[in-house]
Design an enzyme around this catalytic site. Sequence first.
Site, mmCIF file in Angstrom:
data_model
loop_
_atom_site.group_PDB
_atom_site.id
_atom_site.type_symbol
_atom_site.label_atom_id
_atom_site.label_comp_id
_atom_site.label_asym_id
_atom_site.label_seq_id
_atom_site.Cartn_x
_atom_site.Cartn_y
_atom_site.Cartn_z
ATOM 1 N N HIS A 100 28.296 3.929 -10.011
ATOM 2 C CA HIS A 100 26.952 4.205 -9.491
ATOM 3 C C HIS A 100 26.695 3.487 -8.157
ATOM 4 C CE1 HIS A 100 25.235 5.748 -13.565
ATOM 5 N NE2 HIS A 100 25.929 6.653 -12.914
ATOM 6 N N TYR A 153 39.932 6.597 -11.614
ATOM 7 C CA TYR A 153 39.570 5.453 -10.769
ATOM 8 C C TYR A 153 40.616 4.369 -10.944
ATOM 9 C CZ TYR A 153 35.348 8.129 -11.653
ATOM 10 O OH TYR A 153 34.453 9.160 -11.808
ATOM 11 N N HIS A 173 34.295 7.275 -18.240
ATOM 12 C CA HIS A 173 33.024 7.931 -18.554
ATOM 13 C C HIS A 173 33.297 9.266 -19.230
ATOM 14 C CE1 HIS A 173 33.567 10.673 -15.123
ATOM 15 N NE2 HIS A 173 33.842 9.632 -14.372
ATOM 16 N N HIS A 211 27.312 16.085 -18.847
ATOM 17 C CA HIS A 211 26.003 15.884 -19.475
ATOM 18 C C HIS A 211 25.188 17.156 -19.274
ATOM 19 C CE1 HIS A 211 24.584 15.265 -15.334
ATOM 20 N NE2 HIS A 211 25.647 14.497 -15.181
ATOM 21 N N ASP A 261 0.789 -1.227 0.000
ATOM 22 C CA ASP A 261 0.000 0.000 0.000
ATOM 23 C C ASP A 261 0.828 1.287 0.000
ATOM 24 O OD1 ASP A 261 -2.293 -1.420 -0.076
ATOM 25 O OD2 ASP A 261 -2.690 -1.330 2.070
ATOM 26 N N GLU A 299 33.008 17.252 -9.650
ATOM 27 C CA GLU A 299 31.903 17.624 -10.553
ATOM 28 C C GLU A 299 31.275 18.942 -10.154
ATOM 29 O OE1 GLU A 299 28.496 14.920 -10.436
ATOM 30 O OE2 GLU A 299 27.884 15.633 -12.424
ATOM 31 N N ASP A 312 23.896 18.730 -9.302
ATOM 32 C CA ASP A 312 24.684 17.498 -9.426
ATOM 33 C C ASP A 312 26.143 17.820 -9.115
ATOM 34 O OD1 ASP A 312 25.660 15.031 -10.129
ATOM 35 O OD2 ASP A 312 25.197 15.188 -12.260
ATOM 36 N N GLU A 361 32.742 16.850 -15.046
ATOM 37 C CA GLU A 361 32.986 15.860 -13.996
ATOM 38 C C GLU A 361 33.989 14.768 -14.375
ATOM 39 O OE1 GLU A 361 29.678 13.077 -13.386
ATOM 40 O OE2 GLU A 361 28.457 14.313 -14.719
ATOM 41 N N ARG A 400 36.427 11.809 -8.261
ATOM 42 C CA ARG A 400 35.688 12.556 -9.277
ATOM 43 C C ARG A 400 35.428 13.941 -8.705
ATOM 44 N NH1 ARG A 400 32.124 9.118 -10.383
ATOM 45 N NH2 ARG A 400 30.303 9.758 -9.177
ATOM 46 N N ASP A 420 28.727 11.967 -4.530
ATOM 47 C CA ASP A 420 28.056 12.521 -5.709
ATOM 48 C C ASP A 420 26.598 12.692 -5.306
ATOM 49 O OD1 ASP A 420 26.866 13.081 -8.135
ATOM 50 O OD2 ASP A 420 27.934 11.519 -9.241
ATOM 51 N N HIS A 472 20.321 13.829 -15.933
ATOM 52 C CA HIS A 472 20.918 13.677 -17.269
ATOM 53 C C HIS A 472 19.882 14.285 -18.203
ATOM 54 C CE1 HIS A 472 23.615 10.072 -15.945
ATOM 55 N NE2 HIS A 472 23.940 11.217 -15.385
HETATM 56 N N1 GLY Z 1 25.044 11.755 -10.501
HETATM 57 C C1 GLY Z 1 24.974 11.310 -11.820
HETATM 58 C C2 GLY Z 1 26.006 11.902 -12.631
HETATM 59 O O1 GLY Z 1 26.905 12.509 -12.124
HETATM 60 O O2 GLY Z 1 25.963 11.850 -13.829
HETATM 61 MN MN MN Z 2 26.696 14.305 -13.359
HETATM 62 MN MN MN Z 3 26.927 13.473 -10.277
#
Ligand code: GLY
Ligand code: MN
Ligand code: MN
Length: 438
Positions: A242, A387, A349, A353, A39, A407, A270, A383, A405, A259, A360
């Site tokens: 992630h 790693y 990566h 974005h 529920d 960002e 972000d 970003e 990272r 992050d 995103h």
């Molecule tokens: N937090 C998702 C990214 O940095 O793209």
């Molecule tokens: Mn991002």
């Molecule tokens: Mn991010």
Amino acid sequence: MTVIAQKEFAARRKRLLKQLAPNSLVIIPSAQELVRSRDTHFPFRQDSDFLYLSGFDEPESLLLLDTSKPAQMTLFCRERDKAMEIWNGPRAGLEGAKRDHGASESFAIQELDKRMPGLLANRERVYLPLGADAAFDARLQSWLERVRSQSRAGVQAPTALEDVRKPLHEMRLFKSAAELKIMREAARISARAHIAAMQASKPGLHEYHLEAALQKVFLEHGSRFPAYGTIVGSGANACILHYINNTAALRDGDLVLIDAGCELQGYASDITRTFPVNGRFSDAQRALYALCLKAQLAAINSIRPGVSWNTPHDVTVKVITEGLVKLGLLKGKPKDLIKNGAYRDFYMHRAGHWLGLDVHDVGDYKVNGKWRPFEPGMVLTVEPGIYVSPTQRAVPKAFKGIGIRIEDDVVVTKTGCDVLTGDVPKTIDAIEGLMAAR
Ligand code: GLY
Ligand code: MN
Ligand code: MN
């Protein structure tokens, strides 16, 4: 608090309709409530396209626009219901949709199947988020079938279905002054949250304690939800891009990568920062961090109108590859290591974005097969990351298990770009200084 004015929503609808074929309809269904367990539901999040065009935040709704009446909006939505509202709170209802939400016409959502065939009759095209929801596409087909069944009475059915997202997402890519104001506010809140997490960090706590520190600041500033699942990855967990478990203990001598960004009135922020659990970088951490920061600053510095979307990415690849060679993590000529993609063992990566109602965010990255140039009003993240997996072979031991990272969110201006998330420290000295001053 800045809100998007009704007249801005109306102007967006008009601008969209101007780009479409005459005598056509736009149909956009709302998001649906999703069951989390029996529920209980996940917190409702409106569909971003629906939100962009209407600001209307209820499930079980449908927005309908007509190119021949560009100043009007029809909303199908839930009717007022005394019993349901006792349990779940007020609904706009049919009157509220018109009075408070800019609808010129409103119908009960239960009337959708009854009314849609009539609305679709003798129209040229239907614009919708084609293919986004198979059940909705099937429902539209059933309405069209009913229109076609009236052909002997001279009724024409629309002959083309088109994806409304193409023109709509191009509009969403360019942020208005009001949108930028909200995004700056979201960025400021997220920056404060990251500072709070840095201040809270110490060996012996767990990753979720830092998540709690972030979440507290989000909530205290009126952001009810993060824009995406918060990542707090300490030690080698930072190498999992992630990672959202956030359950490990924070260990003395490790870095922690956070992050996290709040959502404010639907708009995402972000931010990623990486800092030592105990407030002091080791030599190996310092070397990789300085390299990642050098790449990030160079990328930000490259962004201005006319520059290709891919330039900041290329800049980060170049700086990081050259730096990894100098540090002995990569062997060979940077030019060759870039060409053969060897740097991807450490940086797998892209550098960023688009950012907006979706973290995103929507908007094409290429136009006519080529990376598009930046234009004022676009918002993006920068970003880069480095790693070093614990299982990475042929690297000095001191580097293994380090993930970094950095960002920030930036808006492209007429002459360059403006960092929205600059309130949270990112130089080694500033981070160590902040953490020493607790
Ligand atoms: N937090 C998702 C990214 O940095 O793209
Ligand atoms: Mn991002
Ligand atoms: Mn991010």
